[in-house]
Motif scaffolding. Structure first.
Motif, PDB file in Angstrom:
ATOM      1  N   PRO A   1      13.335-133.376 -14.838  1.00  0.00           N
ATOM      2  CA  PRO A   1      13.526-134.042 -13.543  1.00  0.00           C
ATOM      3  C   PRO A   1      14.521-135.191 -13.622  1.00  0.00           C
ATOM      4  N   LEU A   2      14.515-135.943 -14.773  1.00  0.00           N
ATOM      5  CA  LEU A   2      15.425-137.072 -14.905  1.00  0.00           C
ATOM      6  C   LEU A   2      16.879-136.612 -14.899  1.00  0.00           C
ATOM      7  N   LEU A   3      17.188-135.598 -15.742  1.00  0.00           N
ATOM      8  CA  LEU A   3      18.558-135.083 -15.772  1.00  0.00           C
ATOM      9  C   LEU A   3      18.934-134.445 -14.429  1.00  0.00           C
ATOM     10  N   ALA A   4      17.944-133.808 -13.787  1.00  0.00           N
ATOM     11  CA  ALA A   4      18.208-133.211 -12.481  1.00  0.00           C
ATOM     12  C   ALA A   4      18.581-134.279 -11.458  1.00  0.00           C
ATOM     13  N   LEU A   5      17.903-135.416 -11.523  1.00  0.00           N
ATOM     14  CA  LEU A   5      18.217-136.514 -10.608  1.00  0.00           C
ATOM     15  C   LEU A   5      19.653-137.000 -10.824  1.00  0.00           C
ATOM     16  N   ILE A   6      20.048-137.098 -12.112  1.00  0.00           N
ATOM     17  CA  ILE A   6      21.423-137.525 -12.413  1.00  0.00           C
ATOM     18  C   ILE A   6      22.424-136.527 -11.835  1.00  0.00           C
ATOM     19  N   ALA A   7      22.109-135.233 -11.975  1.00  0.00           N
ATOM     20  CA  ALA A   7      23.030-134.198 -11.478  1.00  0.00           C
ATOM     21  C   ALA A   7      23.111-134.199  -9.951  1.00  0.00           C
ATOM     22  N   VAL A   8      21.950-134.424  -9.303  1.00  0.00           N
ATOM     23  CA  VAL A   8      21.891-134.346  -7.841  1.00  0.00           C
ATOM     24  C   VAL A   8      22.564-135.539  -7.169  1.00  0.00           C
ATOM     25  N   VAL A   9      22.705-136.643  -7.906  1.00  0.00           N
ATOM     26  CA  VAL A   9      23.339-137.831  -7.324  1.00  0.00           C
ATOM     27  C   VAL A   9      24.721-137.498  -6.779  1.00  0.00           C
ATOM     28  N   THR A  10      25.410-136.531  -7.428  1.00  0.00           N
ATOM     29  CA  THR A  10      26.771-136.205  -6.983  1.00  0.00           C
ATOM     30  C   THR A  10      26.785-135.396  -5.689  1.00  0.00           C
ATOM     31  N   VAL A  11      25.628-134.790  -5.327  1.00  0.00           N
ATOM     32  CA  VAL A  11      25.607-133.918  -4.152  1.00  0.00           C
ATOM     33  C   VAL A  11      25.882-134.679  -2.860  1.00  0.00           C
ATOM     34  N   PRO A  12      25.118-135.754  -2.557  1.00  0.00           N
ATOM     35  CA  PRO A  12      25.424-136.473  -1.309  1.00  0.00           C
ATOM     36  C   PRO A  12      26.831-137.053  -1.298  1.00  0.00           C
ATOM     37  N   LEU A  13      27.318-137.462  -2.497  1.00  0.00           N
ATOM     38  CA  LEU A  13      28.685-137.966  -2.549  1.00  0.00           C
ATOM     39  C   LEU A  13      29.684-136.856  -2.200  1.00  0.00           C
ATOM     40  N   ALA A  14      29.459-135.654  -2.792  1.00  0.00           N
ATOM     41  CA  ALA A  14      30.356-134.534  -2.508  1.00  0.00           C
ATOM     42  C   ALA A  14      30.242-134.103  -1.056  1.00  0.00           C
ATOM     43  N   PHE A  15      29.008-134.066  -0.536  1.00  0.00           N
ATOM     44  CA  PHE A  15      28.804-133.655   0.853  1.00  0.00           C
ATOM     45  C   PHE A  15      29.471-134.637   1.811  1.00  0.00           C
ATOM     46  N   GLY A  16      29.300-135.930   1.518  1.00  0.00           N
ATOM     47  CA  GLY A  16      29.925-136.933   2.379  1.00  0.00           C
ATOM     48  C   GLY A  16      31.437-136.831   2.371  1.00  0.00           C
ATOM     49  N   ALA A  17      31.999-136.621   1.165  1.00  0.00           N
ATOM     50  CA  ALA A  17      33.452-136.504   1.073  1.00  0.00           C
ATOM     51  C   ALA A  17      33.944-135.258   1.804  1.00  0.00           C
ATOM     52  N   THR A  18      33.199-134.149   1.640  1.00  0.00           N
ATOM     53  CA  THR A  18      33.589-132.909   2.298  1.00  0.00           C
ATOM     54  C   THR A  18      33.531-133.045   3.820  1.00  0.00           C
TER      55      THR A  18
END
Length: 641
Positions: free
Chosen positions: A215-232
């Motif tokens: 879950p910890l590594l997953a949280l680190i990976a998911v942090v980029t999702v809202p950033l990518a979604f916002g940029a897109t």
């Protein structure tokens, strides 16, 4: 551009709503329910198997790593004893890692187990590829079928649109919508929808697998999702207007090119090539600017997502290494997670790279939907009436019509055209002459009053029934690509060859066709190349003759023929008019001297009607028109005075 009668054209409305158009597209795709269901099931299965494969590879890595570490430990002792020995020597970190591993001290790599895992992984990859191919194959059927249906729907819609729509539309832009925009939509759907569905499902599956591992590594990976979604989202919002401008500019450029090519002789004759080139350059530059901005802005998405993915990879690698060292995770689990992490950013990158195609495709869809949503001709009556006779008795009873509410054109017009009579309609430009015959054909419906055909109101008849009784020859001759025979036979596809040749003989086509090398089998292009303008007009007249209409309408039909041919056509028309009604719109009054009734129109009203001699004797509007063509201006002024 103006409508007939001088009504100004209204610009085509451009749709600009993205999400409703996207939902409408998806509804069209889901018209193929079975195909879409199997497609989604195939894609889901492919994605799940693809998500399992890295975990299997991670297990193989664990088997190898555990065997390597196990071979370095003393044989004959248990794992617990080996861990205790490591702690006694102060190697606590190594002891924690060994404690979390599945190994036997002194035993090396179990290559048999590793081979079984690798074979299973290969099978999983092959099954995933097969399901992915099946999904792509079925989805291609769905997309191609949807575009085929949409193209057919547009074609059917075009035939249901009123003439006023075409009067208001730039022809080049309309052609661009039904050709370029449909092709662009097809390519966009084929290139994006399969990849988009696969990418979304892959993101979900990989997220589940990452949460399962850590879950910890997953949280680190998911942090980029809202950033990518916002940029897109931000980039897509900025690129959308430019995509709309791109396809609008494409339509405008096509309209300008079509207009310039159609009127090439006129442009050359007036020496306006420079102005045409300047107009083309201006529209081409506008298209370049909108296309460049759309592609550049949307193209930023992919590098932004790749940058965020690389940051994610570094963070996962560092934290994962610490987890392996502490014994919280195995090396295979970290390897699998890193692979998941890289795969996790890949579909996001793909989604980002598809944004420009999706924007472009939906922009084209909006332009197509504008045609499909346009108002249609009023429906034919549920219980249509058919005249008992087929004589061509036409009656206008207090007819009023206007193109625009604020600009009257025809007001309270009454007229009777009896069978066998030739009714000539004359008057200055914009008087409403062409509008009058358009009302007969129901290209437009009257605002008030009634037009009766053999005693039956035209609105009580179906349009097909009304138009089957009518033959129409326009000033602009229209020929399609095909033989001269085919162009004449268009008036009656059931006619025999002898009947076609007889119609050609009556309209004086036969004499010039006979001298052509291939005769009636001479192939013409869409512009009627190979025959003169007057000969093209004669072919269209022959087409009307072959149709044997009850009502014959000629709108300046003899304007492109010489005087001798005009006289011959008039004689042929006299024979054709037996028990039929003919309406002749003419500016050359010499062509209407023998008309049974001459109707003089001004500003949408009938100001005079009678035969040639009666109207000349009345010395009114017809007298002035007639003398303006055959008498010098000074003599006309003197007579009027």
């Amino acid at each position: 551009m103006t409508r007939p009668g001088g009504a100004p054209a209204m610009p085509l409305e451009k749709a600009t709503i993205f999400l409703p158009s996207l939902r409408r597209l998806l509804r069209l795709l889901f018209g193929y329910r079975l195909h879409m269901t199997v497609t989604l099931a195939s894609v889901v299965g492919s994605v799940i198997l693809l998500a399992i494969a890295p975990r299997l590879l991670g297990h193989a890595t664990d088997l190898i790593f555990d065997g390597v570490i196990g071979s370095t430990l003393p044989a004959g002792i248990s794992k617990a004893e080996a861990v205790d020995g490591l702690r006694e020597r102060g190697q606590d970190t190594f002891a924690d890692m060994v404690a979390s591993m599945d190994l036997t001290p002194g035993v090396g790599v179990d290559f048999g187990a590793v081979g079984e895992v690798l074979i299973l992984t290969l099978v999983v990859y092959l099954a995933s590829a097969a399901l992915g191919w099946l999904g792509a194959y079925l989805l291609n059927i769905v997309v191609v079928g949807t575009i085929e249906s949409l193209r057919a729907e547009v074609e059917e819609k075009i035939h249901r649109l009123p003439l006023s729509y075409y009067d208001a539309a730039a022809r080049g832009d309309l052609l661009s919508r039904v050709t370029n925009d449909l092709d662009n939509l097809s390519q966009s759907l084929q290139q994006t929808i399969s990849q988009f569905v696969n990418s979304v499902l892959t993101v979900i599956a990989l997220l589940v697998m990452m949460l399962w591992i850590s879950p910890l590594l997953a949280l680190i990976a998911v942090v980029t999702v809202p950033l990518a979604f916002g940029a897109t989202t931000l980039i897509a919002r900025r690129s959308k207007p430019h995509f709309m401008a791109q396809w609008s500019s494409t339509g405008a450029l096509n309209a300008q090119v079509e207009e310039a090519f159609t009127g090439h002789e006129l442009v050359t004759a007036f020496g306006r090539q420079a102005e045409v080139e300047a107009a083309f350059d201006a529209r081409n530059e506008k298209l370049y600017e909108s296309s460049w901005r759309a592609q550049f802005i949307s193209g930023i998405v992919m590098p932004v997502i790749m940058f965020l993915g690389n940051l994610n990879y570094v963070a996962v690698a560092v934290v994962g290494g610490l987890k392996v060292a502490s014994g919280s995770l195995s090396l295979g689990e970290v390897q699998a997670f890193i692979q998941y992490s890289r795969q996790f950013t890949q579909p996001l990158t793909q989604i980002g790279s598809m944004i420009n195609l999706m924007q472009s495709g939906v922009a084209s869809a909006e332009r197509i939907f504008t045609i499909l949503d346009a108002g249609e001709e009023s429906a034919d009556p549920a219980r249509p009436r058919t005249p008992d006779s087929d004589r061509g008795h036409i009656e206008f009873d207090d007819v009023s019509f206007r193109y625009r509410e604020d600009k009257p054109l025809i007001e309270d017009l009454s007229l009777v055209a009896r069978p066998g009579h030739m009714v000539a309609i004359v008057g200055p430009t914009g008087a409403g002459k062409t509008t009058l015959v358009n009302l007969i054909m129901r290209f437009y419906d009257v605002d008030s009053g009634t037009i009766r055909v053999d005693g039956v109101p035209s609105r009580a008849m179906t349009r097909d029934d009304l138009r089957e009784r009518t033959g129409m020859v326009l000033q602009d001759s229209w020929l399609f690509g095909g033989t001269i025979f085919d162009n004449i036979a268009y008036g009656d596809p059931t006619a025999s060859r002898d009947e076609v040749i007889e119609a050609a003989r009556l309209s004086h086509v036969d004499h010039f066709v006979r001298i052509l090398p291939d005769g009636y089998d001479t192939v013409l292009d869409e512009e009627g190349g190979g025959v003169s303008a007057g000969e093209r007009q004669l072919i269209t007249i022959a087409r009307a003759f072959l149709a044997r209409p009850t009502i014959l309408i000629l709108d300046e039909a003899t304007s492109s023929v010489d005087t001798r041919t005009e006289l011959l056509i008039q004689k042929a028309m006299a024979a054709l008019r037996t028990d039929r009604t003919s309406f002749v719109i003419a500016h050359r009054l010499s062509t209407v001297r023998d008309a049974d009734v001459i109707v003089v129109m001004e500003d949408g009203r009938i100001v005079e009607q009678g035969d040639h001699d009666e109207l000349l004797a009345a010395r009114g509007a017809y007298f002035r028109l007639y003398n303006s063509q055959f008498v010098g201006p000074a003599e006309v002024d003197a007579d009027v005075t």
